[in-house]
Design an enzyme around this catalytic site. Structure first.
Site, short mmCIF file in Angstrom:
data_model
loop_
_atom_site.label_atom_id
_atom_site.label_comp_id
_atom_site.label_asym_id
_atom_site.label_seq_id
_atom_site.Cartn_x
_atom_site.Cartn_y
_atom_site.Cartn_z
CG PHE A 187 -1.88 1.15 1.23
CD1 PHE A 187 -3.14 1.01 0.66
CD2 PHE A 187 -1.55 2.39 1.77
CE1 PHE A 187 -4.04 2.07 0.63
CE2 PHE A 187 -2.43 3.45 1.74
CZ PHE A 187 -3.69 3.29 1.17
CG ASP A 212 5.48 3.56 1.97
OD1 ASP A 212 5.47 4.13 3.07
OD2 ASP A 212 4.49 3.54 1.22
CE LYS A 250 -0.33 5.57 7.63
NZ LYS A 250 -1.75 5.81 7.81
N1 PLP Z 1 2.25 4.31 2.48
C1 PLP Z 1 1.89 3.58 3.54
C2 PLP Z 1 2.75 2.44 3.97
C3 PLP Z 1 0.72 3.88 4.25
O1 PLP Z 1 0.37 3.13 5.30
C4 PLP Z 1 -0.06 4.98 3.83
C5 PLP Z 1 -1.33 5.30 4.52
O2 PLP Z 1 -1.94 4.49 5.18
C6 PLP Z 1 0.35 5.72 2.72
C7 PLP Z 1 1.51 5.36 2.08
C8 PLP Z 1 -0.45 6.90 2.24
O3 PLP Z 1 -0.31 7.97 3.11
P1 PLP Z 1 -1.37 9.17 3.06
O4 PLP Z 1 -2.71 8.59 3.43
O5 PLP Z 1 -0.85 10.17 4.04
O6 PLP Z 1 -1.37 9.69 1.66
#
Ligand code: PLP
Length: 402
Positions: free
Chosen positions: A143, A228, A257
């Site tokens: 994700f 990520d 986050k």
């Molecule tokens: N990458 C990861 C691993 C995430 O858990 C999330 C959100 O849950 C994102 C990217 C996306 O972040 P945002 O919702 O701040 O765009």
């Protein structure tokens, strides 16, 4: 609260929610206050929060350090355009470099935007260093966000047919399956991108050995490794960044986050050899604004305080042991994850039901899969709060079994 007649006519939602676009199903409760691990609704009912804005409020609700940083910075300078330097932006980039070992940071407002930046940086690097290579190998069930490119980079099965056509260039490998990565490498490959723990998928860790092998493979093939760390970074797993468990370093890392502790703030961080953006390649109106980066500094300084991360490790072990006990008592399938990013395998598809019943009893808990509960409390959560949470889940699971 009043609703506009037009909004009310457009939906059959009860007052006062009709004017909000419905992007998720929410309970009819309105939260008005938060402190530490607790939220209060407009009727004065208290809820114990083990979601914390999806692993965002790393210091809990309204922590003194963040409130003080916001008050000070709000009275000094909120924003002066990303065309100019501001003091907190410089300080936060330095703090991230000091703790990560990477060299340069580009600030964004959301995790998806940070990942877009990482994808663009890798493609620019591929254009100049690898004869136009642009493909980024990502993981099934990964994700990376909800923009079109980050949805395409994600491996979420439910998104396969959504918002077609996808952005091309993201072949998928299997997590913890090095052969599946190797098989996808070709002349167009520029990078491999993954989460150290697949959070949204249901808390599935990349094995340390897999991460080390990937680091070696990407070095040997001249590819970039992009991690990520939007969910795993900023202390969530008991170390500043998730990659530290494997003893490796990525070429590019994204943060979000917890970095803003509740304020929209994210970052794309890279090794100096990869930092190839020229002026005009990347930008954005709010990037690196003084207000949010001042909050980021306050968060980083709290996490860096002596003993903070050691406490996260100890609290994580306590939560893990408590969940193992719960799992044994209710015939679950055990616990996954690291630090304070944990999942309980319920061994049956009752997750959303458990979460809904826990909510009625004053506990916010997330079910990322039908058979899984995810735990991402404040890093400052106490053992008493963990015991209280376990007590509620014990009752809910016992009621459901009866
Ligand atoms: N990458 C990861 C691993 C995430 O858990 C999330 C959100 O849950 C994102 C990217 C996306 O972040 P945002 O919702 O701040 O765009």
């Amino acid at each position: 609260m009043t609703r506009s007649p037009a909004a009310a006519a457009a939906t059959d939602l009860p007052d006062p929610f009709a004017a909000l676009m419905q992007i998720t199903s929410r309970p009819s409760v309105v939260f008005t206050e938060g402190r530490g691990s607790w939220l209060r609704d407009e009727d004065g009912k208290d809820y114990l929060d083990f979601i914390q804005g999806w692993a965002v409020n790393c210091l809990g609700h309204c922590p003194d350090a963040i409130v003080a940083a916001m008050m000070t910075q709000a009275g000094r300078l909120i924003n002066c355009s990303p065309s100019y330097y501001n003091a907190p932006m410089i300080r936060l980039a330095e703090l991230i470099s000091r703790h990560s070992g990477l060299d340069q940071t580009f600030f964004t407002n959301s995790g998806a935007e940070a990942n877009e930046g990482a994808i663009k940086l890798a493609r620019k690097w591929g254009e100049t260093q690898r004869a136009g290579a642009y493909e980024i190998i990502t993981m099934d069930h990964g994700f990376h966000g909800r923009t079109l490119a980050t949805m395409s980079a994600s491996g979420k099965p439910q998104w396969e047919r959504l918002f077609e056509p996808k952005v091309p260039g993201f072949p998928k490998a299997g997590l913890n399956d090095l052969d599946s990565v190797e098989r996808l490498i070709g002349p167009n490959t520029v990078a491999v991108m993954l989460e150290p723990i697949q959070g949204e998928a249901g808390v599935f860790p990349a094995a340390n050995e897999f991460l080390r092998d990937l680091r070696e493979l990407t070095r040997r093939e001249g590819l970039l490794l992009i991690l990520d760390e939007i969910q795993t970074g900023i202390g969530r797993t008991g170390t500043f960044f998730g990659f530290e468990h494997a003893g490796i370093a990525p070429d590019i890392m994204t943060l979000g986050k917890g970095l803003g502790g509740g304020i929209p703030l994210a970052a794309m961080v890279a090794h100096r050899d990869v930092c190839c953006f020229a002026p005009g390649d990347q930008g954005g109106t709010f990037n690196g604004n003084a207000f949010s980066t001042a909050v980021g500094c306050a968060v980083m300084e709290e996490i860096a305080k002596p003993g903070f991360l050691a406490t996260v490790v100890q609290t994580g072990l306590y939560l893990s042991a408590s969940l193992e006990g719960l799992s044994r008592r209710h015939h679950g399938g055990g616990v996954r994850g690291k630090g304070l990013l944990l999942a309980l395998d319920l061994a049956r598809e009752i997750g959303p039901d458990v979460a809904a019943k826990a909510f009625q009893r004053g506990l916010l808990i997330n079910a990322p899969r039908a058979d899984t509960l995810r735990f991402m409390p404040a890093l400052t959560v106490t053992r008493d709060e963990i015991d209280h949470m376990i007590g509620i889940l014990d009752q809910v699971l016992a009621d459901m079994a009866a």
